[in-house]
Design an enzyme around this catalytic site. Structure first.
Site: not given
Ligand SMILES: Cc1cc2nc3c(=O)[nH]c(=O)nc-3n(C[C@H](O)[C@H](O)[C@H](O)COP(=O)(O)O)c2cc1C
Length: 344
Positions: A219-220, A187, A27, A87, A117, A242
């Site tokens: 995640g990560d 996650h 988001e 979503q 979230c 992400g």
């Molecule tokens: C700024 C930000 C906004 C996010 N918005 C959403 C969202 O709209 N819907 C969702 O399911 N997860 C959201 N997430 C979680 C990510 O989809 C993801 O699960 C999380 O960042 C872990 O993955 P990563 O380590 O690859 O970033 C958001 C994460 C961040 C940092």
């Protein structure tokens, strides 16, 4: 249900099985332009929109189109042809069902439900990760959406490992499956763990062993090594990227190249990343207010700077700049290392 390590059977997956790579919903960060840019080179198999927040009413089409402009084409895909899943975030089964039907009528081809979230405002109103405190409610929400769209649209879910702790992790995952979810993204952290490392990929493995739907590890994952570890510890062929995909827009294609050839390409250089940011600005400057474009560029650059000293230098030099033209000039200058704009 609780677990202990003796119950864990770590699956060493065959990494030659390419598995799928999803682009995570984020988001305020990953909008249609970002989805377009991050799917231009091969690697990402599906993307997910920022969440559409459902409270107690059926939202008008313009809200869906704002979150997912790709719906306007009648087949929600990025310009490179990668599917875009819509979503929803909410807890009221009737409102979720009404909005699922609305999404279906607008041409959505897949619906994802956000149960991860961590935002206080969202959780206070019982949305996102707060649903992880009650697997029964989570199941009811998924079943309501599944019931509303039948088998016309696949319904998927995205969870964390729990709210305050991991005791209900498996119950929540099962609730999503029982409610009719066809895929589950996990996650690997609880809501209270926020984004603090480490991600507990082995916990995703515990969940995967008990579900029959595909489980996606999230995640990560920042590097090729993280990808390998996440897959090995979770046993999941599929992952979702992400922040790692924002930090290095070439990460998914580097993973693919590594799998295809065994060669480990270095992470994407700063000039290429800066070019991506310039492309983003060019796409958004006639759509969003200029200050919003600057804010979004800073947010994206913020994800790049942790692992890239040139990005960090550029971010530092531009962090107080608010005018788009000045920001873009600084960005262009940063692409040549001796640029005066960055020596200040
Ligand atoms: C700024 C930000 C906004 C996010 N918005 C959403 C969202 O709209 N819907 C969702 O399911 N997860 C959201 N997430 C979680 C990510 O989809 C993801 O699960 C999380 O960042 C872990 O993955 P990563 O380590 O690859 O970033 C958001 C994460 C961040 C940092």
């Amino acid at each position: 249900m609780d677990y202990n390590d003796a119950m864990v059977e770590v699956d060493v997956v065959n990494l030659l099985h390419s598995g799928r790579i999803g682009l995570a919903p984020m988001e305020g960060v990953i909008d249609a332009a970002t989805r377009d840019l991050l799917t231009r080179s091969a690697g990402i198999d599906w993307t997910v929109t920022e969440f559409v927040r459902v409270v107690d009413t059926r939202l008008p089409p313009r809200v869906f189109l704002r979150h997912c402009p790709e719906l306007a084409s009648g087949d929600p895909r990025t310009p490179s042809g990668i599917p875009v899943h819509l979503q929803l975030l909410g807890s009221d089964p009737a409102a979720l069902a009404a909005n699922a039907r609305q999404a279906l009528s607008l041409g959505a081809t897949s619906l994802d439900l956000n149960f991860g979230c961590p935002a206080k405002l969202v959780n206070r109103h019982d949305g996102g990760a707060s649903m992880l405190r009650d697997p029964h409610r989570l199941r009811t929400a998924v079943a309501a959406v599944h019931g509303a769209v039948g088998d016309t649209l696949p319904v998927t879910a995205k969870i964390r490992l729990g709210f305050a702790d991991r005791r209900l992790a498996l119950d929540c995952a099962r609730a999503a499956e029982d409610g009719g979810a066809r895929q589950l993204v996990v996650h690997a952290r609880t809501r209270n763990e926020g984004y603090r490392p480490p991600a507990h990929w082995e916990w995703i493995g515990r969940i995967r062993q008990h579900l029959s739907i595909p489980v996606v590890a999230n995640g990560d994952i920042w590097t090729l090594e993280d990808y390998w570890k996440a897959r090995t510890l979770s046993g999941c062929p599929d992952v979702m990227l992400g922040r790692g995909a924002l930090a290095d827009p070439g990460l998914a294609s580097r993973i693919r190249h590594w799998q295809a050839t065994g060669e480990r390409r270095p992470s994407t250089g700063w000039p290429t990343k800066a070019e991506t940011l310039l492309d983003y600005a060019a796409m958004q400057r006639n759509i969003l207010p200029q200050k919003v474009v600057v804010a979004r560029l800073k947010q994206w650059m913020n994800h790049m700077r942790g692992r890239d000293s040139e990005a960090a230098r550029c971010f530092q030099a531009l962090r107080r700049v608010t005018e788009l033209e000045d920001f873009l000039a600084g960005l262009r200058a940063s692409m040549t290392p001796e640029a005066p704009a960055l020596t200040a």
